[in-house]
Design an enzyme around this catalytic site. Structure first.
Site, PDB file in Angstrom:
ATOM      1  N   ASN A  17      30.210  -2.449  14.995  1.00 49.34           N
ATOM      2  CA  ASN A  17      29.109  -3.394  16.194  1.00 49.34           C
ATOM      3  C   ASN A  17      29.326  -5.032  15.136  1.00 49.34           C
ATOM      4  O   ASN A  17      28.623  -4.631  14.163  1.00 49.34           O
ATOM      5  CB  ASN A  17      28.089  -2.877  16.406  1.00 49.34           C
ATOM      6  CG  ASN A  17      27.518  -3.494  16.900  1.00 49.34           C
ATOM      7  OD1 ASN A  17      27.773  -4.477  17.551  1.00 49.34           O
ATOM      8  ND2 ASN A  17      25.867  -3.236  16.578  1.00 49.34           N
ATOM      9  N   HIS A  59      22.247  -0.595  23.088  1.00 48.16           N
ATOM     10  CA  HIS A  59      21.659  -0.501  21.448  1.00 48.16           C
ATOM     11  C   HIS A  59      19.499  -1.129  21.217  1.00 48.16           C
ATOM     12  O   HIS A  59      19.860  -1.165  22.525  1.00 48.16           O
ATOM     13  CB  HIS A  59      22.839  -1.996  21.102  1.00 48.16           C
ATOM     14  CG  HIS A  59      22.543  -1.330  19.106  1.00 48.16           C
ATOM     15  ND1 HIS A  59      21.526  -2.022  19.075  1.00 48.16           N
ATOM     16  CD2 HIS A  59      23.605  -1.305  18.379  1.00 48.16           C
ATOM     17  CE1 HIS A  59      21.223  -2.474  17.389  1.00 48.16           C
ATOM     18  NE2 HIS A  59      22.706  -1.723  17.551  1.00 48.16           N
ATOM     19  N   GLU A  97      18.554  -3.250  19.855  1.00 47.19           N
ATOM     20  CA  GLU A  97      18.511  -4.855  19.544  1.00 47.19           C
ATOM     21  C   GLU A  97      18.416  -4.894  21.372  1.00 47.19           C
ATOM     22  O   GLU A  97      18.207  -5.911  21.053  1.00 47.19           O
ATOM     23  CB  GLU A  97      19.633  -5.223  19.128  1.00 47.19           C
ATOM     24  CG  GLU A  97      19.182  -5.339  17.551  1.00 47.19           C
ATOM     25  CD  GLU A  97      20.637  -5.172  16.612  1.00 47.19           C
ATOM     26  OE1 GLU A  97      21.462  -5.941  17.252  1.00 47.19           O
ATOM     27  OE2 GLU A  97      20.318  -5.398  15.381  1.00 47.19           O
ATOM     28  N   LYS A 118      27.978  -7.275  16.202  1.00 46.30           N
ATOM     29  CA  LYS A 118      26.637  -8.373  17.094  1.00 46.30           C
ATOM     30  C   LYS A 118      26.771  -9.818  16.808  1.00 46.30           C
ATOM     31  O   LYS A 118      28.415  -9.734  17.758  1.00 46.30           O
ATOM     32  CB  LYS A 118      25.977  -7.842  16.217  1.00 46.30           C
ATOM     33  CG  LYS A 118      25.522  -6.291  15.526  1.00 46.30           C
ATOM     34  CD  LYS A 118      24.270  -6.399  14.655  1.00 46.30           C
ATOM     35  CE  LYS A 118      23.747  -5.265  14.517  1.00 46.30           C
ATOM     36  NZ  LYS A 118      22.528  -4.582  13.649  1.00 46.30           N
ATOM     37  N   GLU A 144      21.016   6.365  16.214  1.00 47.01           N
ATOM     38  CA  GLU A 144      20.259   5.521  15.709  1.00 47.01           C
ATOM     39  C   GLU A 144      18.881   4.935  15.537  1.00 47.01           C
ATOM     40  O   GLU A 144      18.753   4.366  16.211  1.00 47.01           O
ATOM     41  CB  GLU A 144      21.344   3.581  16.246  1.00 47.01           C
ATOM     42  CG  GLU A 144      22.988   3.833  15.919  1.00 47.01           C
ATOM     43  CD  GLU A 144      23.376   2.310  16.216  1.00 47.01           C
ATOM     44  OE1 GLU A 144      23.579   2.449  15.450  1.00 47.01           O
ATOM     45  OE2 GLU A 144      23.147   1.780  16.641  1.00 47.01           O
ATOM     46  N   SER A 204      22.474   2.025   8.354  1.00 49.37           N
ATOM     47  CA  SER A 204      22.959   1.336   7.295  1.00 49.37           C
ATOM     48  C   SER A 204      23.678   1.962   6.740  1.00 49.37           C
ATOM     49  O   SER A 204      23.560   2.254   4.931  1.00 49.37           O
ATOM     50  CB  SER A 204      21.821   1.525   6.836  1.00 49.37           C
ATOM     51  OG  SER A 204      20.260   0.389   7.153  1.00 49.37           O
ATOM     52  N   GLY A 263      19.943  -1.530   9.914  1.00 48.35           N
ATOM     53  CA  GLY A 263      20.227  -2.934   8.596  1.00 48.35           C
ATOM     54  C   GLY A 263      18.292  -3.027   8.001  1.00 48.35           C
ATOM     55  O   GLY A 263      18.382  -3.852   7.085  1.00 48.35           O
TER      56      GLY A 263
HETATM   57  C1  PEP Z   1      24.093  -1.316  14.306  1.00 46.41           C
HETATM   58  O1  PEP Z   1      23.755  -1.805  14.244  1.00 46.41           O
HETATM   59  O2  PEP Z   1      24.267  -0.334  14.805  1.00 46.41           O
HETATM   60  C2  PEP Z   1      23.841  -0.813  13.052  1.00 46.41           C
HETATM   61  C3  PEP Z   1      24.132   0.138  12.850  1.00 46.41           C
HETATM   62  O3  PEP Z   1      23.789  -1.826  12.484  1.00 46.41           O
HETATM   63  P1  PEP Z   1      23.705  -1.558  10.150  1.00 46.41           P
HETATM   64  O4  PEP Z   1      25.365  -0.403  10.272  1.00 46.41           O
HETATM   65  O5  PEP Z   1      23.781  -2.177  10.554  1.00 46.41           O
HETATM   66  O6  PEP Z   1      22.701  -0.907  10.346  1.00 46.41           O
END
Ligand code: PEP
Length: 257
Positions: A12, A99, A101, A14, A169, A214, A175
């Site tokens: 992803n 997601h 976000e 983003k 998630e 992460s 992040g």
């Molecule tokens: C995400 O935003 O879907 C995600 C898993 O981000 P990160 O791997 O940066 O934690």
């Protein structure tokens, strides 16, 4: 990993990526062609502006393409939005939906996510539906119940087999460099599989449930070889082809290595 399931590693990007990032997509295609992902399916989800250019790079390779969101309607007066049909037309076969976000920043409810997922089914896309609890919810012992509500509200009632993927998630792991314990991930993924079976009878056993939050090359094997974890949704580390492929590369090895 679920018995018989083909793992999926999706990146992803983003709101990151200009045309110069196409070199990263090309490097992923090359690495996958060279066997760098083993049996895993690899999908790149760039920003919408780069979908068609990325599709040209991925054409004829084993790397799939996904969007990061879609509108529930197929077309119409929805300035700035993109439909599932448009994603498909641009070359996507997947779309990330719900997601955290978008749930937080665009006030997307489970009902909205379900409408979008229904649109993805209509357009012939596979939907990666994201669910996950906040830190406060986990600390309060509410992680399973929150995710249960998200699943019940977000998964479309009618979904052809294999076209829904769930990504667990935890909001607090995205992040941040933080990850749940292996035990918490195993418990959550088993719970998600049971719940999916209730909503889509018979599909829970084969549904791919990804972990996201992460995931990095250093922790990929530890996180992705947990029972019921069928791959990863990768954010930050997917921006570097080398890091992304180092994560996917765990599937070139067998679990006991
Ligand atoms: C995400 O935003 O879907 C995600 C898993 O981000 P990160 O791997 O940066 O934690």
């Amino acid at each position: 990993m679920t018995h018989g399931a083909r793992p999926l590693v999706a990146g992803n990007w983003k709101m990151n990526g200009l045309r110069e990032s196409l070199t990263e997509a090309a490097a992923i295609c090359e690495a996958v062609a060279a066997g760098g992902a083993g049996k895993a399916e690899i999908v790149v989800c760039p920003p919408a502006t780069m979908l068609m250019a990325t599709a040209r790079i991925c054409e004829g390779t084993k790397v799939g393409l996904g969007g990061q969101d879609c509108h529930a309607e197929a077309s119409g007066a929805f300035t700035g939005d993109i439909s599932a049909e448009m994603l498909k037309d641009a070359g996507a076969t997947y779309v990330i939906l719900g997601h955290s976000e978008r749930r937080a920043g665009h006030h997307e409810t489970d009902k909205i996510v379900r409408a979008k997922a229904t649109a993805a089914m209509r357009a012939g896309l596979a939907a990666i539906i994201c669910v996950g609890e906040t830190r406060a919810a986990r600390d309060a012992g509410d992680a399973l119940s929150i995710v249960g509500v998200q699943l019940a509200g977000s998964i479309p009632e009618i979904s052809p087999p294999g076209r829904i993927v769930v990504a667990y998630e935890p909001v607090w792991a995205i992040g941040t460099g933080l990850t749940p314990t292996r035990q918490d991930i195993a418990e959550m993924h088993g719970f998600i599989r049971d719940r999916v079976n209730q909503h889509l009878p018979g599909q829970g056993a084969s549904m791919r449930i990804l972990y996201g939050g992460s995931v990095r090359p250093a922790n990929a094997a530890e996180l992705l070889w947990i029972d019921d974890v069928d791959g990863a949704l990768v954010g930050g580390a997917s921006l570097s082809s080398a890091e992304f492929m180092a994560i996917a590369g765990i599937y070139t090895k067998s679990r006991k290595d």
